[in-house]
Scaffold this active site. Structure first.
Site, PDB file in Angstrom:
ATOM      1  N   ASN A  10       4.530  -3.241   7.717  1.00 34.79           N
ATOM      2  CA  ASN A  10       5.458  -3.844   6.749  1.00 34.79           C
ATOM      3  C   ASN A  10       6.333  -2.723   6.200  1.00 34.79           C
ATOM      4  O   ASN A  10       5.879  -1.912   5.408  1.00 34.79           O
ATOM      5  CB  ASN A  10       4.646  -4.523   5.635  1.00 34.79           C
ATOM      6  CG  ASN A  10       5.523  -5.056   4.515  1.00 34.79           C
ATOM      7  OD1 ASN A  10       6.750  -5.071   4.628  1.00 34.79           O
ATOM      8  ND2 ASN A  10       4.901  -5.499   3.439  1.00 34.79           N
ATOM      9  N   LYS A  12       8.790  -2.916   4.253  1.00 33.18           N
ATOM     10  CA  LYS A  12       9.297  -3.205   2.895  1.00 33.18           C
ATOM     11  C   LYS A  12      10.804  -2.904   2.829  1.00 33.18           C
ATOM     12  O   LYS A  12      11.498  -3.085   3.823  1.00 33.18           O
ATOM     13  CB  LYS A  12       8.474  -2.441   1.845  1.00 33.18           C
ATOM     14  CG  LYS A  12       6.967  -2.710   2.023  1.00 33.18           C
ATOM     15  CD  LYS A  12       6.112  -2.268   0.877  1.00 33.18           C
ATOM     16  CE  LYS A  12       4.655  -2.599   1.165  1.00 33.18           C
ATOM     17  NZ  LYS A  12       3.745  -2.250   0.081  1.00 33.18           N
ATOM     18  N   HIS A 102       3.283 -12.009  -0.017  1.00 29.32           N
ATOM     19  CA  HIS A 102       2.939 -10.616  -0.339  1.00 29.32           C
ATOM     20  C   HIS A 102       2.903 -10.467  -1.864  1.00 29.32           C
ATOM     21  O   HIS A 102       3.697 -11.084  -2.571  1.00 29.32           O
ATOM     22  CB  HIS A 102       3.970  -9.666   0.281  1.00 29.32           C
ATOM     23  CG  HIS A 102       3.517  -8.239   0.227  1.00 29.32           C
ATOM     24  ND1 HIS A 102       3.579  -7.494  -0.918  1.00 29.32           N
ATOM     25  CD2 HIS A 102       2.956  -7.445   1.178  1.00 29.32           C
ATOM     26  CE1 HIS A 102       3.082  -6.282  -0.667  1.00 29.32           C
ATOM     27  NE2 HIS A 102       2.696  -6.228   0.597  1.00 29.32           N
ATOM     28  N   GLU A 104       3.956  -8.262  -3.753  1.00 26.17           N
ATOM     29  CA  GLU A 104       5.240  -7.832  -4.342  1.00 26.17           C
ATOM     30  C   GLU A 104       6.189  -9.015  -4.504  1.00 26.17           C
ATOM     31  O   GLU A 104       6.946  -9.091  -5.471  1.00 26.17           O
ATOM     32  CB  GLU A 104       5.853  -6.716  -3.478  1.00 26.17           C
ATOM     33  CG  GLU A 104       5.049  -5.420  -3.618  1.00 26.17           C
ATOM     34  CD  GLU A 104       5.074  -4.511  -2.407  1.00 26.17           C
ATOM     35  OE1 GLU A 104       5.931  -4.683  -1.520  1.00 26.17           O
ATOM     36  OE2 GLU A 104       4.202  -3.616  -2.345  1.00 26.17           O
ATOM     37  N   GLU A 174      -5.050  -8.034   0.891  1.00 20.63           N
ATOM     38  CA  GLU A 174      -4.502  -6.796   0.333  1.00 20.63           C
ATOM     39  C   GLU A 174      -4.813  -6.715  -1.159  1.00 20.63           C
ATOM     40  O   GLU A 174      -4.079  -7.303  -1.983  1.00 20.63           O
ATOM     41  CB  GLU A 174      -2.978  -6.764   0.515  1.00 20.63           C
ATOM     42  CG  GLU A 174      -2.529  -6.831   1.962  1.00 20.63           C
ATOM     43  CD  GLU A 174      -1.124  -6.242   2.140  1.00 20.63           C
ATOM     44  OE1 GLU A 174      -0.985  -5.380   3.008  1.00 20.63           O
ATOM     45  OE2 GLU A 174      -0.197  -6.620   1.401  1.00 20.63           O
ATOM     46  N   GLY A 180      -0.155   1.047  -1.862  1.00 18.63           N
ATOM     47  CA  GLY A 180       0.729   2.159  -2.219  1.00 18.63           C
ATOM     48  C   GLY A 180       0.120   3.160  -3.188  1.00 18.63           C
ATOM     49  O   GLY A 180       0.830   3.982  -3.761  1.00 18.63           O
ATOM     50  N   SER A 220      -3.143   0.962   1.572  1.00 19.96           N
ATOM     51  CA  SER A 220      -3.353   2.389   1.847  1.00 19.96           C
ATOM     52  C   SER A 220      -4.113   2.655   3.154  1.00 19.96           C
ATOM     53  O   SER A 220      -4.933   3.579   3.221  1.00 19.96           O
ATOM     54  CB  SER A 220      -4.042   3.066   0.661  1.00 19.96           C
ATOM     55  OG  SER A 220      -3.226   2.985  -0.490  1.00 19.96           O
TER      56      SER A 220
HETATM   57  P1  13P Z   1       0.500   0.573   1.747  1.00 19.88           P
HETATM   58  O1  13P Z   1      -0.066   0.726   3.140  1.00 19.88           O
HETATM   59  O2  13P Z   1       1.679   1.457   1.506  1.00 19.88           O
HETATM   60  O3  13P Z   1      -0.567   0.693   0.707  1.00 19.88           O
HETATM   61  O4  13P Z   1       1.082  -0.927   1.635  1.00 19.88           O
HETATM   62  C1  13P Z   1       0.268  -1.997   1.986  1.00 19.88           C
HETATM   63  C2  13P Z   1       1.089  -3.223   2.015  1.00 19.88           C
HETATM   64  O5  13P Z   1       1.507  -3.729   0.989  1.00 19.88           O
HETATM   65  C3  13P Z   1       1.404  -3.811   3.318  1.00 19.88           C
HETATM   66  O6  13P Z   1       1.929  -5.085   3.202  1.00 19.88           O
END
Ligand code: 13P
Length: 258
Positions: A10, A12, A102, A104, A174, A180, A220
């Protein structure tokens, strides 16, 4: 039958068109000598404006080792929905998968379980695969409501889907506190939650569906963590954020899942 692992990146809100093309080419270069049959399903999810560039790089290569996903969609087919993209538009842009729900998007853009459910139906009825995200916040984990919260997200996301549609879908667990932050969820705990999710699917549908559905871990994930994660009974792959932004680390994660 064993479930085929999935490693999805992803991206983003990263990568201009040229960067997306370069990263896509870089990933394919890294995977060039790998046997396609032995690779997991490898998926990359660029932002809307870079889908064309990534799709062109994938098509020009023609190796078929990497597939395209979008990071979001709208559930209506067309009309006055300024700023949105329909599933049909994303299919036309080369997408075979769409990430929905997601954390976010839930946090910053008000995506609800009901919207996730409508999006899942639109994606599946167009023959694409939804990657349905779920996960608890740190507050929910500390309050001991992780399983309750995730069961509720999954139950609402899968409402009125057929067992066949559910079996084709992908879930990504997740935990929000692991996204992150560099703080990967302990593999055994991630596996426990994912097995719990599988059990929810069994209750909503049947044992066959729960055995078929792929459930990924995200939060992560790094080259150093993937082997232990993949060694767990119920973790079928990873949804990778930060570590999917360089070809080398993403390819290491892909190879770690073989
Ligand atoms: P990270 O791998 O940067 O923690 O992000 C995970 C994520 O949100 C994937 O959709």
């Amino acid at each position: 039958m064993a479930r085929r692992p999935v490693i999805a990146g992803n991206w983003k809100m990263h990568n201009l068109q040229q960067e997306a093309a370069d990263l896509t080419n870089g990933i394919m270069q890294e995977l060039k000598s790998e046997d396609k049959e032995k690779l997991p399903e490898v998926v990359i999810a660029p932002t809307f404006t870079s889908l064309y560039a990534a799709n062109k790089a994938l098509t020009d290569c023609g190796c078929g080792k990497v597939k395209l996903a979008a990071q979001n969609c709208y559930f209506e087919t067309k009309g006055a929905f300024t700023g949105e993209c329909s599933v049909e538009m994303l299919k036309d842009a080369g997408c075979e998968y769409i990430i929905i729900g997601h954390s976010e998007r839930r946090e910053y853009f008000g995506e609800t379980d009901e919207m996730v459910n409508k999006k899942a139906k639109a994606i599946l009825s167009n023959g694409l695969v939804p990657i349905i995200c779920c996960g608890e916040s740190l507050e929910q984990r500390e309050a001991g409501v992780t399983d309750y919260h995730i069961s509720s997200q999954i139950t609402k996301a899968f409402r009125d889907l057929t067992a066949e549609q559910a079996a084709k879908s992908i879930i990504a667990y997740e935990p929000i506190w692991a996204i992150g932050t560099g703080k990967t969820c302990d593999s055994k705990e991630a596996n426990r939650v994912i097995a719990m999710i599988r059990n929810v699917i069994k209750g909503l549908f049947d044992a066959k569906t729960s055995e078929a559905i792929r459930i990924l871990y995200g939060g992560s994930v790094k080259p150093a963590t993937i082997k232990e994660q993949m060694a767990q009974s119920d973790i079928d792959g990873a949804l990778v954020g930060g570590a999917s932004l360089t070809a080398d680390s993403f390819a290491q994660i892909v190879k770690g899942a073989m």
